[in-house]
Design an enzyme around this catalytic site. Structure first.
Site, PDB file in Angstrom:
ATOM      1  N   ASP A  76     -85.959 -25.965 139.020  1.00  0.00           N
ATOM      2  CA  ASP A  76     -86.176 -25.495 140.390  1.00  0.00           C
ATOM      3  C   ASP A  76     -86.898 -24.139 140.422  1.00  0.00           C
ATOM      4  OD1 ASP A  76     -84.210 -23.796 139.477  1.00  0.00           O
ATOM      5  OD2 ASP A  76     -82.658 -24.430 140.896  1.00  0.00           O
ATOM      6  N   GLU A  94     -81.495 -18.577 141.576  1.00  0.00           N
ATOM      7  CA  GLU A  94     -81.779 -19.883 142.159  1.00  0.00           C
ATOM      8  C   GLU A  94     -82.673 -19.721 143.394  1.00  0.00           C
ATOM      9  OE1 GLU A  94     -81.103 -22.213 140.339  1.00  0.00           O
ATOM     10  OE2 GLU A  94     -78.987 -22.590 139.940  1.00  0.00           O
ATOM     11  N   HIS A 111     -86.100 -21.419 138.733  1.00  0.00           N
ATOM     12  CA  HIS A 111     -85.297 -20.202 138.580  1.00  0.00           C
ATOM     13  C   HIS A 111     -85.604 -19.466 137.278  1.00  0.00           C
ATOM     14  CE1 HIS A 111     -81.921 -22.816 136.652  1.00  0.00           C
ATOM     15  NE2 HIS A 111     -82.454 -22.102 135.678  1.00  0.00           N
ATOM     16  N   ASP A 151     -77.948 -13.410 131.512  1.00  0.00           N
ATOM     17  CA  ASP A 151     -76.881 -13.984 132.331  1.00  0.00           C
ATOM     18  C   ASP A 151     -75.714 -14.498 131.497  1.00  0.00           C
ATOM     19  OD1 ASP A 151     -78.436 -15.994 131.239  1.00  0.00           O
ATOM     20  OD2 ASP A 151     -79.244 -16.664 133.146  1.00  0.00           O
TER      21      ASP A 151
HETATM   22  C1  F6R Z   1     -80.490 -18.844 130.836  1.00  0.00           C
HETATM   23  C2  F6R Z   1     -81.606 -18.714 131.759  1.00  0.00           C
HETATM   24  C3  F6R Z   1     -82.078 -19.900 132.527  1.00  0.00           C
HETATM   25  C4  F6R Z   1     -82.759 -20.914 131.613  1.00  0.00           C
HETATM   26  C5  F6R Z   1     -83.244 -22.110 132.421  1.00  0.00           C
HETATM   27  C6  F6R Z   1     -83.923 -23.141 131.550  1.00  0.00           C
HETATM   28  O1  F6R Z   1     -80.256 -17.607 130.202  1.00  0.00           O
HETATM   29  O2  F6R Z   1     -82.122 -17.651 131.887  1.00  0.00           O
HETATM   30  O3  F6R Z   1     -82.997 -19.461 133.501  1.00  0.00           O
HETATM   31  O4  F6R Z   1     -83.822 -20.304 130.978  1.00  0.00           O
HETATM   32  O5  F6R Z   1     -82.166 -22.695 133.082  1.00  0.00           O
HETATM   33  O6  F6R Z   1     -83.011 -23.674 130.629  1.00  0.00           O
HETATM   34  P1  F6R Z   1     -83.504 -24.701 129.515  1.00  0.00           P
HETATM   35  O7  F6R Z   1     -84.375 -23.946 128.601  1.00  0.00           O
HETATM   36  O8  F6R Z   1     -82.221 -25.149 128.864  1.00  0.00           O
HETATM   37  O9  F6R Z   1     -84.199 -25.798 130.214  1.00  0.00           O
END
Ligand code: F6R
Length: 277
Positions: A136, A143, A138, A67
């Site tokens: 959450d 989301e 994701h 992403d």
């Molecule tokens: C970003 C992504 C998101 C993160 C998630 C957890 O490329 O894929 O799904 O993996 O938001 O982020 P952290 O590791 O910062 O808690």
């Protein structure tokens, strides 16, 4: 789904990096799906160490990031493109032509997203997909409520995700509200998935993803449909799992699988030898 529970954040990175490095040794032109965020940093640190100290070769590896924030220029300090260069690409011998990070500056997003999917297909599909998980539930920026069949597209981030991500921005008003993300369907197409999680704030999401019902309310739960998933969680992130004892039991017994198979082979050879006189 295999669940590996390790002591802390560093061990999460070491375990995930071992899985990716093993796959790279089997297939030097491995197609790897990459995640950003705090959690995979220890995985990237370990991959860099393996490259520098053990010669792990990235020269033929092809990468696709999950992403990117919409509206951020490629070289913005908080763009995922910048993140990847800082934490992995600058320190390994990857060919820049093999790096794919979705663009955050697109005018025709539908066309861009289709072409990103096309590039993944042309590369032969993702062999190993590394994932983090949001509070959450994701994966990527899928989301709650995202279709479990979704493909790469534009997504509006939830308030919770925007808040979580604001820690990385000087001005909280600068945090992007939209992102281009691979879909859940795109992620499920990968041949192998490794999900990393660390810390208490991820405990509920991990419990929902691993032991909850499959639901778009926790998009990581769709991984239960995938035949080759490893969840690597530290003690805190795994603290709400109900079947913890079983995961440890499987892990400990797995070490014996090779012994059992070898014993069977030896036995078979002995019988064959007998039959032939
Ligand atoms: C970003 C992504 C998101 C993160 C998630 C957890 O490329 O894929 O799904 O993996 O938001 O982020 P952290 O590791 O910062 O808690």
């Amino acid at each position: 789904m295999e669940v590996i529970i390790v002591k802390g954040y560093d061990e999460v990175g070491k375990t995930a990096a071992d899985i990716i490095a093993t796959a790279m040794l089997h297939k030097p032109d491995l197609v790897v799906g990459l995640a950003t965020g705090t959690t995979p940093i220890s995985t990237y640190r370990e991959l860099v160490r393996k490259h520098k100290e053990g010669g792990l070769d990235f020269s033929k590896v092809i990468t696709f990031n999950l992403d990117e924030y919409l509206g951020l220029p490629m070289h913005h300090p908080q763009s995922y493109y910048t993140f990847m260069w800082e934490h992995l690409f600058k320190d390994v011998n990857i060919n820049p032509e093999n790096i794919h990070v979705p663009s955050g500056q697109i005018l025709d997003h539908e066309r861009f997203c289709q072409s990103y999917e096309g590039e993944i297909r042309r590369a032969g599909g993702v062999d190993v997909q590394l994932l983090g998980i949001g509070r959450d539930g994701h994966v990527g920026f899928n989301e709650p409520g995202s279709s479990l069949y979704s493909r790469t597209r534009l997504k509006t981030l939830t308030k919770e995700t925007v808040e979580d991500n604001s820690r990385l921005f000087d001005n909280p008003h600068e945090v992007p509200r939209f992102a281009v993300t691979m879909g859940v369907g795109t992620i499920l197409d990968a041949r192998q998935v490794v999900l990393v999680a660390s810390g208490k704030p991820k405990a509920q999401a991990i419990a929902d993803a691993v032991e909850g019902p499959i639901s778009s309310m926790c998009t990581a739960s769709a991984l239960q449909l995938h035949p080759e998933v490893t969840v690597v969680a530290d003690e805190d992130a795994a603290s709400l799992l109900k079947r913890r004892e079983y995961y440890d039991w499987v892990r400990n017994n797995k070490r014996q699988i090779h012994e059992v198979i070898e014993k069977q082979i030896r036995e078979r050879l002995r019988l064959d030898h007998k039959e032939w006189g």
